[in-house]
Enzyme design. Structure first.
Site, short mmCIF file in Angstrom:
data_model
loop_
_atom_site.label_atom_id
_atom_site.label_comp_id
_atom_site.label_asym_id
_atom_site.label_seq_id
_atom_site.Cartn_x
_atom_site.Cartn_y
_atom_site.Cartn_z
N GLY A 1 31.70 29.60 0.95
CA GLY A 1 31.02 28.98 -0.09
C GLY A 1 31.63 27.81 -0.84
O GLY A 1 32.70 27.86 -1.35
N ALA A 2 31.18 26.62 -0.39
CA ALA A 2 32.06 25.21 -0.54
C ALA A 2 31.50 24.25 -1.42
O ALA A 2 31.15 23.28 -1.67
CB ALA A 2 32.15 24.30 0.76
N THR B 1 34.14 30.00 -17.17
CA THR B 1 35.02 29.11 -15.99
C THR B 1 34.23 28.21 -15.55
O THR B 1 33.69 28.30 -14.27
CB THR B 1 35.55 30.22 -14.96
OG1 THR B 1 34.33 30.73 -14.35
CG2 THR B 1 36.56 31.40 -15.40
N HIS C 1 28.67 26.19 5.20
CA HIS C 1 27.63 26.29 6.21
C HIS C 1 27.40 24.99 6.87
O HIS C 1 26.61 25.18 7.72
CB HIS C 1 26.63 27.16 5.78
CG HIS C 1 25.72 26.48 4.67
ND1 HIS C 1 24.39 27.05 4.43
CD2 HIS C 1 25.84 25.54 3.66
CE1 HIS C 1 23.82 26.17 3.61
NE2 HIS C 1 24.89 25.46 3.12
N GLY D 1 33.86 35.19 -15.83
CA GLY D 1 34.28 34.89 -17.19
C GLY D 1 33.86 33.39 -17.42
O GLY D 1 32.89 32.78 -16.83
N LYS E 1 24.10 36.06 -18.89
CA LYS E 1 24.14 34.96 -20.05
C LYS E 1 23.50 33.66 -19.21
O LYS E 1 23.40 32.93 -20.14
CB LYS E 1 25.73 34.78 -19.96
CG LYS E 1 26.49 34.50 -18.65
CD LYS E 1 26.69 33.14 -18.52
CE LYS E 1 27.05 32.56 -16.72
NZ LYS E 1 27.12 31.11 -16.69
N1 LIG Z 1 29.99 26.13 -11.10
C1 LIG Z 1 30.57 26.83 -11.64
O1 LIG Z 1 31.25 26.57 -12.85
C2 LIG Z 1 30.43 28.39 -11.86
C3 LIG Z 1 29.68 29.10 -10.87
N2 LIG Z 1 29.73 30.34 -10.58
C4 LIG Z 1 28.64 30.96 -9.79
O2 LIG Z 1 29.17 30.76 -8.19
C5 LIG Z 1 27.96 30.84 -7.57
C6 LIG Z 1 28.00 29.42 -6.67
O3 LIG Z 1 27.86 28.12 -7.44
P1 LIG Z 1 28.48 27.03 -7.28
O4 LIG Z 1 29.27 26.87 -6.60
O5 LIG Z 1 28.44 26.67 -8.64
O6 LIG Z 1 27.15 26.28 -6.76
P2 LIG Z 1 26.63 24.98 -6.25
O7 LIG Z 1 25.35 24.50 -6.49
O8 LIG Z 1 27.93 23.85 -6.72
O9 LIG Z 1 27.07 25.10 -4.62
C7 LIG Z 1 26.42 26.31 -3.84
C8 LIG Z 1 27.06 26.09 -2.46
O10 LIG Z 1 26.51 27.28 -1.88
C9 LIG Z 1 26.09 26.53 -0.58
N3 LIG Z 1 25.06 27.45 -0.01
C10 LIG Z 1 23.83 27.39 -0.07
N4 LIG Z 1 23.33 28.23 0.76
C11 LIG Z 1 24.31 28.81 1.69
C12 LIG Z 1 24.16 29.62 2.61
N5 LIG Z 1 23.24 30.24 3.14
N6 LIG Z 1 25.44 30.01 3.38
C13 LIG Z 1 26.63 29.20 2.84
N7 LIG Z 1 26.61 28.46 2.03
C14 LIG Z 1 25.37 28.38 0.93
C15 LIG Z 1 25.57 25.41 -0.86
O11 LIG Z 1 25.71 24.28 0.26
P3 LIG Z 1 24.76 23.19 0.31
O12 LIG Z 1 25.43 21.99 -0.33
O13 LIG Z 1 24.42 22.72 1.90
O14 LIG Z 1 23.43 23.42 -0.26
C16 LIG Z 1 26.84 24.79 -1.69
O15 LIG Z 1 27.99 24.34 -0.95
C17 LIG Z 1 26.65 30.75 -8.28
O16 LIG Z 1 26.52 32.42 -8.29
C18 LIG Z 1 27.30 30.29 -9.67
O17 LIG Z 1 26.45 31.14 -10.72
C19 LIG Z 1 30.68 31.16 -11.16
C20 LIG Z 1 31.38 30.64 -12.17
C21 LIG Z 1 31.65 29.12 -12.32
O1 LIG Z 2 29.17 30.44 -14.94
C1 LIG Z 2 29.43 29.55 -15.41
C2 LIG Z 2 30.62 29.19 -16.11
O2 LIG Z 2 31.26 30.35 -16.40
C3 LIG Z 2 28.90 28.27 -14.79
O3 LIG Z 2 27.48 28.12 -15.87
P1 LIG Z 2 26.31 27.49 -15.20
O4 LIG Z 2 25.91 28.00 -13.85
O5 LIG Z 2 25.34 27.38 -16.26
O6 LIG Z 2 26.71 25.89 -14.83
#
Ligand SMILES: NC(=O)C1=CN([C@@H]2O[C@H](COP(=O)(O)OP(=O)(O)OC[C@H]3O[C@@H](n4cnc5c(N)ncnc54)[C@H](OP(=O)(O)O)[C@@H]3O)[C@@H](O)[C@H]2O)C=CC1
Ligand SMILES: O=C(CO)COP(=O)(O)O
Length: 333
Positions: free
Chosen positions: A9-10, A137, A33, A135, A190
């Protein structure tokens, strides 16, 4: 040489965790992906789409080859919840040889409402050692090396301790817990409450309204969390009130920004198109609505977010309904 850790997951959070782990001295492969996006990352030495301007440290390699990533001893899954089962299915055949798995995804499985550890057990079986990190983050702050604390939970304390040790570093403090249910539910609920806080601010309300939503929102989180087997204390910690305060009060939160837009009279589609990243709370609101009903747990704030998103209720009507509720003593249960 094989990597120590693979991050699947990038997006912003996967990339931030990969950067953190590489800074801690681990060999990390970050898998996404979209081959073209991974190629762009490898050439740029940064993630230009999700974390522009933050250079990858030595030891971090961006790859599009899932098999190459899976040569790692430890696995972190950081895809949005809607892709969680699909990614597990892609690695299922390797389940027997996989080491430990940690996820940073916050949400419930869409449509089934299952917690992510339930999905993992269904797809991979019970024998794979799993943990969750959660958390307050924000990804960009972690990637920039700003001091942050979070919690890693697993049923097996050795597994929680192992992942906490991998993440812990000069700027990141990782606590441990045995309450995976509490961590998963706090991180999911949350997001719905951050939408509520955003709606309130988008309507032009003030600090009083926001503080009331956070406080009564925490009560809703504790009610459902305990009903589903989480520990009350967990919701008073980093993954509960900590993340709730963070995302209800800071505009880095995408869930809060969705709420701000709704409160200002814009549609969900318009807001999500502008945010262009995953907004987990929008789907989670529906799952929490279903689960709350099934367990007869009163969750008036989450319920109003659901009505605004799915029943065409206006934000103004939602506020009216909340304020018009029957008077009652203030209880935390
Ligand atoms: N961002 C934050 O601050 C935080 C996020 N989280 C949690 O982490 C999780 C990921 O969020 P976040 O990284 O922020 O999301 P983003 O929107 O920044 O990125 C999502 C990523 O997942 C990829 N993706 C989507 N579908 C697939 C798939 N089927 N297979 C592989 N990769 C896929 C996307 O690819 P593409 O670009 O091609 O769509 C993209 O790279 C969420 O559940 C979020 O709540 C938790 C803590 C902090
Ligand atoms: O979970 C997060 C920070 O802890 C990121 O929150 P959002 O998905 O609302 O941006």
């Amino acid at each position: 040489m094989n990597p120590d850790i693979a991050v699947l997951g990038a997006g912003s959070w996967g990339t931030a965790l990969a950067i953190l782990l590489a800074r801690n001295g681990h060999r990390v492969r970050l898998w996404g992906h979209e081959p073209a996006a991974m190629q762009a990352m490898a050439s740029a030495g940064e993630n230009p789409d999700y974390l522009p301007g933050i250079a990858f440290p030595p030891g971090l390699e961006a790859v599009a080859d899932l098999e190459a990533a899976l040569a790692a001893e430890d696995l972190l899954i950081v895809v949005p919840s809607h892709a969680f089962r699909e990614v597990l299915q892609q690695i299922r055949d390797r389940a027997r040889t996989l080491g430990r798995i940690l996820w940073g995804t916050k949400g419930l499985e869409m449509a089934s409402g299952k917690l992510l550890h339930q999905v993992a057990a269904e797809v991979l079986g019970e024998q794979v050692a799993c943990a969750v990190v959660s958390g307050p983050t924000f990804a960009r702050e972690v990637a920039r090396g700003l001091p942050t604390a979070a919690t890693v939970a697993a049923p097996d304390p050795a597994v929680a301790g192992h992942f906490a040790a991998l993440l812990r570093g000069e700027t990141f403090r990782a606590y441990t817990s045995d309450d995976s249910i509490g961590l998963e539910l706090g991180g999911a609920i949350k997001n719905v409450l951050a939408i509520a806080a955003g709606i309130s601010d988008g309507l032009g309300f003030g600090a009083n309204s926001r503080a009331a939503l956070i406080t009564r929102g925490l009560v809703e989180m504790m009610r459902l969390g305990e009903a589903l087997g989480g520990q009350r204390e967990t919701f008073m910690g980093l993954s509960g009130i900590g993340d709730l305060v963070l995302t209800c009060t800071d505009d880095q939160s995408r869930n809060r920004r969705l709420g701000l837009a709704l409160g200002a009279g814009r549609s969900r589609a318009e807001a999500e198109a502008e945010i262009r990243q995953v907004v987990e709370g929008a789907d989670t609101a529906r799952e929490i609505h279903n689960i709350g009903r099934a367990h007869a747990v009163e969750m008036p704030i989450c319920e109003q977010v659901y009505k605004v998103l799915y029943e065409g209720h206006s934000p103004q009507a939602a506020v009216h309904d909340l304020l018009a509720r029957e008077p009652k003593p203030e209880t935390l249960g």
